[in-house]
Design an enzyme around this catalytic site. Structure first.
Site, short mmCIF file in Angstrom:
data_model
loop_
_atom_site.label_atom_id
_atom_site.label_comp_id
_atom_site.label_asym_id
_atom_site.label_seq_id
_atom_site.Cartn_x
_atom_site.Cartn_y
_atom_site.Cartn_z
N ASP A 136 0.81 -1.22 0.00
CA ASP A 136 0.00 0.00 0.00
C ASP A 136 0.84 1.27 0.00
O ASP A 136 2.05 1.23 0.21
CB ASP A 136 -0.98 -0.01 1.19
CG ASP A 136 -0.37 -0.64 2.44
OD1 ASP A 136 0.85 -0.58 2.60
OD2 ASP A 136 -1.13 -1.19 3.26
N HIS A 194 -7.45 -5.38 9.81
CA HIS A 194 -7.17 -5.09 8.39
C HIS A 194 -5.87 -5.74 7.94
O HIS A 194 -4.95 -5.96 8.74
CB HIS A 194 -7.21 -3.59 8.09
CG HIS A 194 -6.04 -2.79 8.58
ND1 HIS A 194 -6.15 -1.47 8.95
CD2 HIS A 194 -4.72 -3.09 8.76
CE1 HIS A 194 -4.97 -1.01 9.31
NE2 HIS A 194 -4.08 -1.97 9.20
N GLU A 251 -10.00 -2.46 5.10
CA GLU A 251 -10.62 -2.23 6.40
C GLU A 251 -11.84 -3.14 6.57
O GLU A 251 -12.33 -3.73 5.59
CB GLU A 251 -11.03 -0.76 6.51
CG GLU A 251 -9.88 0.24 6.34
CD GLU A 251 -8.91 0.29 7.54
OE1 GLU A 251 -8.87 -0.67 8.33
OE2 GLU A 251 -8.21 1.31 7.67
C1 F6R Z 1 1.32 -1.84 6.11
C2 F6R Z 1 0.01 -2.46 6.11
C3 F6R Z 1 -0.81 -2.56 7.34
C4 F6R Z 1 0.01 -2.92 8.60
C5 F6R Z 1 -0.91 -2.93 9.82
C6 F6R Z 1 -0.14 -3.21 11.09
O1 F6R Z 1 1.89 -1.85 4.82
O2 F6R Z 1 -0.43 -2.85 5.08
O3 F6R Z 1 -1.80 -3.52 7.16
O4 F6R Z 1 0.61 -4.16 8.43
O5 F6R Z 1 -1.56 -1.71 9.94
O6 F6R Z 1 0.71 -2.14 11.36
P1 F6R Z 1 1.78 -2.21 12.52
O7 F6R Z 1 2.78 -3.25 12.11
O8 F6R Z 1 2.40 -0.84 12.53
O9 F6R Z 1 1.06 -2.56 13.76
#
Ligand code: F6R
Length: 240
Positions: free
Chosen positions: A67, A137, A142
Site C-alpha cells: 500500500d 485489516h 478495512e
Molecule cells: C502496512 C500495512 C498494514 C500494517 C498494519 C499493522 O503496509 O499494510 O496492514 O501491516 O496496519 O501495522 P503495525 O505493524 O504498525 O502494527
C-alpha cells in the site's frame, strides 16, 4: 496453517527473517509482497544484517508493496516509499527497477491502481508478508471490505488513522485515503507470512485465525489460504 511462536519481538523478527531468507535462497528471483508499519521493521533489520554478512542476495528479487498513502509522493518522509528505502531497500542490493510501490500522487489514482494490479498479475506474487491492524485489516483493507476486491483507492478507518498517527508529528496530517492491494490480490499470493507482535494484537489475531470468516475481520479470510505461516510473539498469541 503453521504458527511459529516467538518469545518476544526480537525473536519474532529473527524467525520471520529466517522464513524470508529461505524463500530468497530457494528461489533467488522470488516476487515478494512487502508490508510497512512497526511489525516488520525488526525483520528488515535482520535481513539487512544477513545481506551485509554475504548470506543473502536480493539482486534478482522483485517486490510489490501492499500500500501507499494517497497524497504523499516518494520524497515525502511519511510515504511508504520512503519507509521502504530507509528501512530496507537502501541497504540491500535490490535493483530499483525491481521495486514496485504505487504512486500516491499519480494524476489518475484509479488508473494507477488498475496498472498496479495488472503488473502484480503479470508477475504473480510468490510470497506475501503481512502485518495485521488492530481492527483486523490487512493491507488497508478495512472491516467490511468485500473479499473479492483488487488493488484500489480505499478510505482509512478512524482506528487506523489513530494508530498510524504515531508516525506523524500532527495527527491531522495522517492521510485519509490510500492505495491498497485488495483481498483477492493478497489471497492470490502463493505463500503468505503473517506477522504479529504485542498484547494489543492478541484479540484480533485470535479472531483472525480462529474466528468466523467474516469481512468484519478482513484477516479472517487468511484461514482459507493453503500456504500460510504465522510468526507471532507470546504476547500476540496470548489469547490463543
Ligand atoms: C502496512 C500495512 C498494514 C500494517 C498494519 C499493522 O503496509 O499494510 O496492514 O501491516 O496496519 O501495522 P503495525 O505493524 O504498525 O502494527
Amino acid at each position: 496453517m503453521r504458527i511459529i511462536s516467538a518469545k518476544d519481538y526480537q525473536q519474532m523478527s529473527r524467525h520471520s527473517a529466517n522464513v524470508v531468507s529461505a524463500q530468497v535462497i530457494l528461489k533467488p528471483d522470488s516476487v515478494i509482497g512487502l508490508a510497512t508499519g512497526s511489525t516488520p521493521m525488526g525483520m528488515y533489520t535482520q535481513l539487512i544484517k544477513w545481506y551485509q554478512k554475504g548470506d543473502l542476495d536480493f539482486s534478482n528479487v522483485v517486490t510489490f508493496n501492499l500500500d501507499e498513502y494517497v497524497g504523499l509522493g516518494k520524497e515525502d518522509e511519511h510515504s511508504y516509499y520512503n519507509f521502504m528505502l530507509k528501512n530496507f531497500f537502501d541497504h540491500i542490493n535490490i535493483k530499483k527497477e525491481n521495486v514496485h510501490i504505487p504512486s500516491g500522487i499519480a494524476d489518475d489514482i484509479d488508473l494507477e491502481c488498475s496498472e498496479y494490479e495488472r503488473k502484480i498479475k503479470s508477475y504473480g506474487i510468490d510470497f506475501q508478508v503481512l502485518g495485521i491492524g488492530h481492527n483486523g485489516h490487512i493491507g488497508f483493507n478495512e472491516p467490511y471490505t468485500h473479499f473479492g476486491r483488487d488493488t484500489r483507492k480505499v478510505e482509512l478507518a478512524e482506528l487506523t488513522i489513530l494508530a498510524n498517527s504515531r508516525f506523524f508529528e500532527n495527527p491531522n496530517d495522517v492521510p485519509t485515503h490510500a492505495i491498497s492491494m485488495g483481498m483477492r490480490t493478497i489471497m492470490q499470493a502463493k505463500k503468505i507470512l503473517l506477522l504479529a507482535s504485542g498484547k494489543h494484537k492478541a484479540s484480533v489475531l485470535k479472531q483472525a485465525l480462529y474466528g468466523k470468516i467474516d469481512p468484519i475481520v478482513p484477516a479472517s479470510i487468511l484461514q482459507l489460504h493453503t500456504d500460510i505461516t504465522v510468526v507471532a510473539d507470546m504476547d500476540a498469541l496470548s489469547e490463543i
